[in-house]
Scaffold this motif. Structure first.
Motif, PDB file in Angstrom:
ATOM      1  N   ASN A   1      -8.797   8.283   0.290  1.00 15.59           N
ATOM      2  CA  ASN A   1      -9.375   6.775   0.729  1.00 15.59           C
ATOM      3  C   ASN A   1     -10.696   6.720   0.910  1.00 15.59           C
ATOM      4  O   ASN A   1     -11.094   6.309   2.058  1.00 15.59           O
ATOM      5  CB  ASN A   1      -8.359   6.427   1.864  1.00 15.59           C
TER       6      ASN A   1
ATOM      7  N   THR B   1     -13.317  -5.279   0.473  1.00  9.46           N
ATOM      8  CA  THR B   1     -15.101  -5.093   0.401  1.00  9.46           C
ATOM      9  C   THR B   1     -15.698  -6.366   0.532  1.00  9.46           C
ATOM     10  O   THR B   1     -16.724  -6.714  -0.326  1.00  9.46           O
ATOM     11  CB  THR B   1     -15.267  -4.426  -1.153  1.00  9.46           C
ATOM     12  N   ARG B   2     -15.134  -7.266   1.360  1.00  7.18           N
ATOM     13  CA  ARG B   2     -16.134  -8.296   1.384  1.00  7.18           C
ATOM     14  C   ARG B   2     -16.554  -8.400   3.033  1.00  7.18           C
ATOM     15  O   ARG B   2     -16.588  -9.651   3.752  1.00  7.18           O
ATOM     16  CB  ARG B   2     -15.315  -9.864   1.262  1.00  7.18           C
ATOM     17  N   GLY B   3     -16.339  -7.308   3.726  1.00  5.75           N
ATOM     18  CA  GLY B   3     -16.893  -7.278   4.929  1.00  5.75           C
ATOM     19  C   GLY B   3     -15.829  -7.405   6.204  1.00  5.75           C
ATOM     20  O   GLY B   3     -15.934  -7.394   7.345  1.00  5.75           O
TER      21      GLY B   3
ATOM     22  N   LEU C   1      -5.945  -4.780   4.598  1.00  7.76           N
ATOM     23  CA  LEU C   1      -6.234  -6.108   4.145  1.00  7.76           C
ATOM     24  C   LEU C   1      -5.298  -6.277   2.768  1.00  7.76           C
ATOM     25  O   LEU C   1      -5.103  -5.600   2.171  1.00  7.76           O
ATOM     26  CB  LEU C   1      -7.770  -6.159   3.566  1.00  7.76           C
TER      27      LEU C   1
ATOM     28  N   TYR D   1       0.907  -1.321  -0.088  1.00  7.10           N
ATOM     29  CA  TYR D   1       0.090   0.007  -0.187  1.00  7.10           C
ATOM     30  C   TYR D   1       0.772   1.285   0.090  1.00  7.10           C
ATOM     31  O   TYR D   1       0.559   2.265  -0.420  1.00  7.10           O
ATOM     32  CB  TYR D   1      -1.037  -0.157   1.188  1.00  7.10           C
TER      33      TYR D   1
ATOM     34  N   GLY E   1     -13.062  -5.868   6.898  1.00  9.10           N
ATOM     35  CA  GLY E   1     -12.645  -4.655   7.448  1.00  9.10           C
ATOM     36  C   GLY E   1     -13.804  -4.269   8.580  1.00  9.10           C
ATOM     37  O   GLY E   1     -13.306  -3.848   9.658  1.00  9.10           O
ATOM     38  N   SER E   2     -14.726  -4.531   8.399  1.00 14.36           N
ATOM     39  CA  SER E   2     -15.796  -4.124   9.084  1.00 14.36           C
ATOM     40  C   SER E   2     -15.950  -5.186  10.772  1.00 14.36           C
ATOM     41  O   SER E   2     -15.928  -4.604  11.677  1.00 14.36           O
ATOM     42  CB  SER E   2     -17.370  -4.415   8.788  1.00 14.36           C
TER      43      SER E   2
ATOM     44  N   VAL F   1      -6.354  -0.787   9.735  1.00 10.92           N
ATOM     45  CA  VAL F   1      -6.656  -2.144   9.253  1.00 10.92           C
ATOM     46  C   VAL F   1      -6.139  -2.295   7.672  1.00 10.92           C
ATOM     47  O   VAL F   1      -6.401  -1.169   6.919  1.00 10.92           O
ATOM     48  CB  VAL F   1      -8.203  -2.212   9.019  1.00 10.92           C
TER      49      VAL F   1
HETATM   50  C1  LIG Z   1      -9.879   0.208   3.850  1.00  8.89           C
HETATM   51  C2  LIG Z   1     -10.604  -1.385   4.226  1.00  8.89           C
HETATM   52  C3  LIG Z   1      -9.854  -1.705   5.416  1.00  8.89           C
HETATM   53  C4  LIG Z   1     -11.853  -1.532   4.203  1.00  8.89           C
HETATM   54  O1  LIG Z   1     -12.080  -2.741   4.705  1.00  8.89           O
HETATM   55  P1  LIG Z   1     -13.224  -3.628   3.692  1.00  8.89           P
HETATM   56  O2  LIG Z   1     -13.225  -5.177   3.968  1.00  8.89           O
HETATM   57  O3  LIG Z   1     -12.836  -3.571   2.224  1.00  8.89           O
HETATM   58  O4  LIG Z   1     -14.538  -3.070   4.104  1.00  8.89           O
HETATM   59  P2  LIG Z   1     -15.948  -3.635   4.191  1.00  8.89           P
HETATM   60  O5  LIG Z   1     -15.986  -4.556   3.226  1.00  8.89           O
HETATM   61  O6  LIG Z   1     -16.152  -4.024   5.669  1.00  8.89           O
HETATM   62  O7  LIG Z   1     -16.867  -2.694   3.954  1.00  8.89           O
HETATM   63  C5  LIG Z   1     -17.425  -1.304   4.785  1.00  8.89           C
HETATM   64  C6  LIG Z   1     -18.175  -0.424   3.778  1.00  8.89           C
HETATM   65  O8  LIG Z   1     -17.414   0.248   3.437  1.00  8.89           O
HETATM   66  C7  LIG Z   1     -17.570   0.289   1.927  1.00  8.89           C
HETATM   67  N1  LIG Z   1     -16.461   0.263   1.097  1.00  8.89           N
HETATM   68  C8  LIG Z   1     -15.428  -0.474   1.498  1.00  8.89           C
HETATM   69  N2  LIG Z   1     -14.321  -0.308   0.489  1.00  8.89           N
HETATM   70  C9  LIG Z   1     -14.929   0.714  -0.619  1.00  8.89           C
HETATM   71  C10 LIG Z   1     -14.604   1.467  -1.684  1.00  8.89           C
HETATM   72  N3  LIG Z   1     -13.157   1.133  -2.172  1.00  8.89           N
HETATM   73  N4  LIG Z   1     -15.374   2.333  -2.205  1.00  8.89           N
HETATM   74  C11 LIG Z   1     -16.480   2.452  -1.768  1.00  8.89           C
HETATM   75  N5  LIG Z   1     -16.955   1.915  -0.551  1.00  8.89           N
HETATM   76  C12 LIG Z   1     -16.285   1.209  -0.048  1.00  8.89           C
HETATM   77  C13 LIG Z   1     -18.615  -0.953   1.897  1.00  8.89           C
HETATM   78  O9  LIG Z   1     -19.386  -0.973   0.789  1.00  8.89           O
HETATM   79  C14 LIG Z   1     -19.147  -0.842   3.280  1.00  8.89           C
HETATM   80  O10 LIG Z   1     -20.173  -0.390   3.340  1.00  8.89           O
HETATM   81  P3  LIG Z   1     -21.765  -1.157   3.047  1.00  8.89           P
HETATM   82  O11 LIG Z   1     -21.901  -2.148   3.814  1.00  8.89           O
HETATM   83  O12 LIG Z   1     -22.827   0.123   3.345  1.00  8.89           O
HETATM   84  O13 LIG Z   1     -21.847  -1.734   1.789  1.00  8.89           O
HETATM   85  C15 LIG Z   1      -9.634  -2.252   3.049  1.00  8.89           C
HETATM   86  O14 LIG Z   1     -10.409  -1.913   1.790  1.00  8.89           O
HETATM   87  C16 LIG Z   1      -8.375  -1.945   3.061  1.00  8.89           C
HETATM   88  O15 LIG Z   1      -7.618  -2.960   3.529  1.00  8.89           O
HETATM   89  N6  LIG Z   1      -7.802  -1.342   2.242  1.00  8.89           N
HETATM   90  C17 LIG Z   1      -6.435  -1.004   1.725  1.00  8.89           C
HETATM   91  C18 LIG Z   1      -5.581  -0.567   3.047  1.00  8.89           C
HETATM   92  C19 LIG Z   1      -6.199   0.684   3.765  1.00  8.89           C
HETATM   93  O16 LIG Z   1      -6.685   1.684   2.903  1.00  8.89           O
HETATM   94  N7  LIG Z   1      -6.291   0.685   5.022  1.00  8.89           N
HETATM   95  C20 LIG Z   1      -6.878   1.970   5.662  1.00  8.89           C
HETATM   96  C21 LIG Z   1      -6.127   2.708   5.904  1.00  8.89           C
HETATM   97  S1  LIG Z   1      -6.769   4.158   7.093  1.00  8.89           S
END
Ligand SMILES: CC(C)(COP(=O)(O)OP(=O)(O)OC[C@H]1O[C@@H](n2cnc3c(N)ncnc32)[C@H](O)[C@@H]1OP(=O)(O)O)[C@@H](O)C(=O)NCCC(=O)NCCS
Length: 171
Positions: free
Chosen positions: A126, A95-97, A89, A24, A99-100, A87
């Motif tokens: 982000n 985007t599979r839950g 991933l 990242y 992160g939540s 967090v």
């Molecule tokens: C950011 C991150 C931790 C989110 O975790 P995730 O598992 O992808 O998120 P979830 O699937 O639990 O989604 C949580 C909500 O965010 C939304 N969401 C997640 N990623 C999204 C994206 N790229 N664009 C738009 N919405 C998004 C989901 O739709 C969901 O909302 P909903 O339940 O209303 O549909 C993950 O995408 C990640 O690791 N990203 C790369 C590293 C990063 O950016 N870390 C955070 C640094 S602060």
């Protein structure tokens, strides 16, 4: 809910953590480092073996899907009931839950350590991370404009926070 499990990270897990984190750093503005970090640098804030602020690997179907952590918000001791959350991933696991699930898990872990406030500090680009924390009940509490620069772009930092419930498990 999804069948993710959490395991406290150990020193031997650092290579996998670095692998995800440096991906990242090199490819996105989710993180404000511009150079790949070493074991020494990452362990300044991603703490392994710390009693209060802990780091966990997320496992899904026996594979490491990412890592998540609580770390010290600021060194001065009046901030001791506050933590910063992170967090990360694997790219193929977003985007599979998961992160939540990670945020919910870390909130439980925080409460057990008498941490009352969690802060997420997020790059202005982000949107995925902002959506995650909004969904989990975090409120936007600060917006720092153009404080970072990466890939030739000026970057904002947006902070979100959540005040956890007032009852704590005493440990
Ligand atoms: C950011 C991150 C931790 C989110 O975790 P995730 O598992 O992808 O998120 P979830 O699937 O639990 O989604 C949580 C909500 O965010 C939304 N969401 C997640 N990623 C999204 C994206 N790229 N664009 C738009 N919405 C998004 C989901 O739709 C969901 O909302 P909903 O339940 O209303 O549909 C993950 O995408 C990640 O690791 N990203 C790369 C590293 C990063 O950016 N870390 C955070 C640094 S602060």
């Amino acid at each position: 809910m999804n069948d993710v499990t959490f395991k406290k990270a150990e020193k031997g897990d650092l290579d996998i953590i670095l692998d995800i984190y440096n991906y990242y750093i090199l490819n996105t503005t989710a993180n404000f480092y511009r150079h790949p970090v070493s074991r020494e640098e990452i362990t300044q804030f991603i703490l392994i073996g710390n009693e209060k602020y802990q780091t966990y690997l997320l496992h899904k179907k026996g594979e490491v899907a990412g890592f998540c952590f609580l770390t010290q918000y600021k060194k001065k001791d009046a901030y001791d009931h506050t933590a910063e959350i992170g967090v990360y991933l694997r790219p193929e696991c977003v985007t599979r839950g998961l992160g939540s699930s990670a945020v919910a898990f870390l909130e439980e872990a925080a409460s057990k350590k008498r941490i009352r406030v969690i802060v997420a500090s997020i790059s202005g680009e982000n949107t995925g991370s902002m959506k995650l924390f909004e969904k989990m009940g975090y409120e936007k509490c600060a917006h720092y404009k153009e404080v970072g620069e990466k890939f030739g772009r000026l970057l904002d930092v947006v902070d979100y926070q959540k005040i956890l419930g007032k009852s704590h498990t005493h440990q």
